[in-house]
Structures are given as C-alpha cells and as structure tokens.
Design a protein around this motif. Structure first.
Motif, PDB file in Angstrom:
ATOM      1  N   PRO A 162      -6.505  -7.924   4.435  1.00  0.00           N
ATOM      2  CA  PRO A 162      -7.764  -7.202   4.243  1.00  0.00           C
ATOM      3  C   PRO A 162      -8.821  -8.097   3.597  1.00  0.00           C
ATOM      4  CG  PRO A 162      -5.918  -5.888   3.467  1.00  0.00           C
ATOM      5  CD  PRO A 162      -5.383  -7.256   3.790  1.00  0.00           C
ATOM      6  N   THR A 183       4.590  -8.362   1.897  1.00  0.00           N
ATOM      7  CA  THR A 183       5.170  -7.247   2.631  1.00  0.00           C
ATOM      8  C   THR A 183       4.009  -6.523   3.296  1.00  0.00           C
ATOM      9  OG1 THR A 183       4.981  -5.661   0.817  1.00  0.00           O
ATOM     10  CG2 THR A 183       6.992  -7.011   0.878  1.00  0.00           C
ATOM     11  N   ALA A 184       4.295  -5.414   3.919  1.00  0.00           N
ATOM     12  CA  ALA A 184       3.216  -4.652   4.547  1.00  0.00           C
ATOM     13  C   ALA A 184       2.250  -4.089   3.511  1.00  0.00           C
ATOM     14  CB  ALA A 184       3.801  -3.517   5.382  1.00  0.00           C
ATOM     15  N   ASP A 185       2.730  -3.906   2.271  1.00  0.00           N
ATOM     16  CA  ASP A 185       1.925  -3.244   1.249  1.00  0.00           C
ATOM     17  C   ASP A 185       1.396  -4.157   0.153  1.00  0.00           C
ATOM     18  OD1 ASP A 185       2.468  -0.785   2.497  1.00  0.00           O
ATOM     19  OD2 ASP A 185       4.320  -0.555   1.349  1.00  0.00           O
ATOM     20  N   VAL A 186       2.106  -5.242  -0.150  1.00  0.00           N
ATOM     21  CA  VAL A 186       1.804  -6.024  -1.345  1.00  0.00           C
ATOM     22  C   VAL A 186       1.927  -7.521  -1.090  1.00  0.00           C
ATOM     23  CG1 VAL A 186       2.584  -6.529  -3.708  1.00  0.00           C
ATOM     24  CG2 VAL A 186       2.617  -4.193  -2.884  1.00  0.00           C
ATOM     25  N   ASP A 201      -3.987  -6.191  -8.982  1.00  0.00           N
ATOM     26  CA  ASP A 201      -3.710  -4.768  -9.143  1.00  0.00           C
ATOM     27  C   ASP A 201      -2.686  -4.559 -10.259  1.00  0.00           C
ATOM     28  OD1 ASP A 201      -5.433  -3.983  -7.076  1.00  0.00           O
ATOM     29  OD2 ASP A 201      -3.887  -4.389  -5.575  1.00  0.00           O
ATOM     30  N   GLY A 247      -2.637  -5.298  -3.661  1.00  0.00           N
ATOM     31  CA  GLY A 247      -2.331  -4.330  -2.619  1.00  0.00           C
ATOM     32  C   GLY A 247      -2.923  -4.759  -1.294  1.00  0.00           C
ATOM     33  N   LEU A 248      -2.193  -4.502  -0.213  1.00  0.00           N
ATOM     34  CA  LEU A 248      -2.644  -4.924   1.117  1.00  0.00           C
ATOM     35  C   LEU A 248      -2.995  -3.760   2.027  1.00  0.00           C
ATOM     36  CD1 LEU A 248      -0.117  -7.800   1.868  1.00  0.00           C
ATOM     37  CD2 LEU A 248      -2.415  -7.946   0.918  1.00  0.00           C
ATOM     38  N   GLN A 249      -2.983  -2.569   1.506  1.00  0.00           N
ATOM     39  CA  GLN A 249      -3.326  -1.421   2.335  1.00  0.00           C
ATOM     40  C   GLN A 249      -4.813  -1.432   2.635  1.00  0.00           C
ATOM     41  OE1 GLN A 249      -1.261   0.838   3.786  1.00  0.00           O
ATOM     42  NE2 GLN A 249       0.321  -0.542   3.041  1.00  0.00           N
ATOM     43  N   LYS A 250      -5.137  -1.408   3.904  1.00  0.00           N
ATOM     44  CA  LYS A 250      -6.548  -1.335   4.298  1.00  0.00           C
ATOM     45  C   LYS A 250      -7.051   0.068   4.036  1.00  0.00           C
ATOM     46  CE  LYS A 250      -6.153  -4.910   7.755  1.00  0.00           C
ATOM     47  NZ  LYS A 250      -6.215  -5.279   9.134  1.00  0.00           N
ATOM     48  N   PRO A 251      -8.240   0.192   3.456  1.00  0.00           N
ATOM     49  CA  PRO A 251      -8.757   1.533   3.181  1.00  0.00           C
ATOM     50  C   PRO A 251      -9.000   2.287   4.481  1.00  0.00           C
ATOM     51  CG  PRO A 251     -10.416  -0.137   2.727  1.00  0.00           C
ATOM     52  CD  PRO A 251      -9.144  -0.861   3.077  1.00  0.00           C
ATOM     53  N   GLU A 252      -8.670   3.556   4.424  1.00  0.00           N
ATOM     54  CA  GLU A 252      -8.916   4.411   5.586  1.00  0.00           C
ATOM     55  C   GLU A 252     -10.263   5.083   5.399  1.00  0.00           C
ATOM     56  OE1 GLU A 252      -5.685   7.048   6.407  1.00  0.00           O
ATOM     57  OE2 GLU A 252      -4.209   5.507   5.939  1.00  0.00           O
TER      58      GLU A 252
END
Length: 157
Positions: free
Chosen positions: A44, A80-83, A120, A139-144
């Motif tokens: 991201p 990972t997919a999240d972090v 974070d 954190g690697l979650q792209k904001p929705e």
C-alpha cells in the motif's frame, strides 16, 4: 538420458534476512537492501517509505548502541498478507532501547520517537543471550473505500 534440473522461483520470497557489520556503512547497506526487497512487493502507498525510515533508524541504533566489536547485527523482514515486520537483532541485550525526550539543542535522540510515530506497533524481544531484537510492524491492509471520501452520502452531481 542426462536432464538438467533447474529450480525457478515463481514469486519472490516473503522473508529476507542478512547479517551486516555494526558500522555506519552496515546501517546504510541495511536500508538499501531493505528498499530493494520492498520494491518487489505491491505494498500500500506509504508503507515502503515508512519501512525504509524504520529500517534506517533501527539499523542506526544497532550500530550506535548495540555495537560490540566483531559481532554483526541482523536485519530481517517478514511480510504476510496483513503485516510487514522489521526486526533488527544486535548483541547488546543488556542495553535496551529507551525513549527519551531530547533537549531542543540535541542533534540526536529522536529515533525512537520516529519509530513510535511510523510503526503501528514496536517492541523489544530478549535473547538468546546476549542478543535483543527490536522490531516494528506496519499494517498492510489497504483501506476499503465503501463511502466517498468527501463525506457525501450519494454520487457526485
């Protein structure tokens, strides 16, 4: 029949680890290697830049405060997919990082404030003796974006 075997990696690895000399040159190399590894991922916006700053700061701390002659420090990156987790391990487990408020005239001492602002989460893990690992996570979650950023409740007019 003699067949040549070849192994191909279909995707870059999600882990990176390297031992580096506890010198300013080693700290710089840590940042450069991390930057190249991070560029292979579709992260991201802003994560790569924050990670570069975190690596630079943690590696500089390892070479300044965690240095023992003849003992390298280790940089490790785990995605990972999240972090994205950044770890810097040195051989001064007795010298733990401590956030201080530097004076306005001080030219150093703000590194952990930067780590705290960019990461974070961050912390320290002890051992095995005589080591410690200072880590930071992003954190690697792209904001929705289910709703418009402008605060509007309907489509554009």
């Amino acid at each position: 029949m003699n067949q040549e075997k070849s192994t191909q990696l279909h995707s870059p690895t999600h882990n990176f680890s390297v031992l580096l000399s506890p010198t300013p040159r080693g700290a710089r190399l840590a940042r450069l290697l991390a930057t190249e590894w991070l560029r292979t991922w579709d992260l991201p916006h802003g994560v790569t830049e924050a990670a570069e700053h975190l690596v630079a700061e943690l590696a500089a701390n390892a070479t300044t405060h965690g240095r023992l002659p003849g003992r390298d420090f280790r940089l490790a990156l785990h995605a990972t997919a999240d972090v994205l987790r950044i770890e810097v391990t040195d051989t001064r487990g007795d010298d733990l990082p401590c956030r201080r408020s530097p004076s306005t005239e001080a030219v150093s001492g703000r590194g952990l404030l930067l780590v705290e602002a960019l990461a974070d989460r961050w912390g320290v893990e002890h051992g095995p003796v005589p080591r410690k690992t200072v880590w930071a996570e992003l954190g690697l979650q792209k904001p929705e974006h289910d709703e418009p950023c402008s605060g509007a409740t309907s489509g554009l007019f």
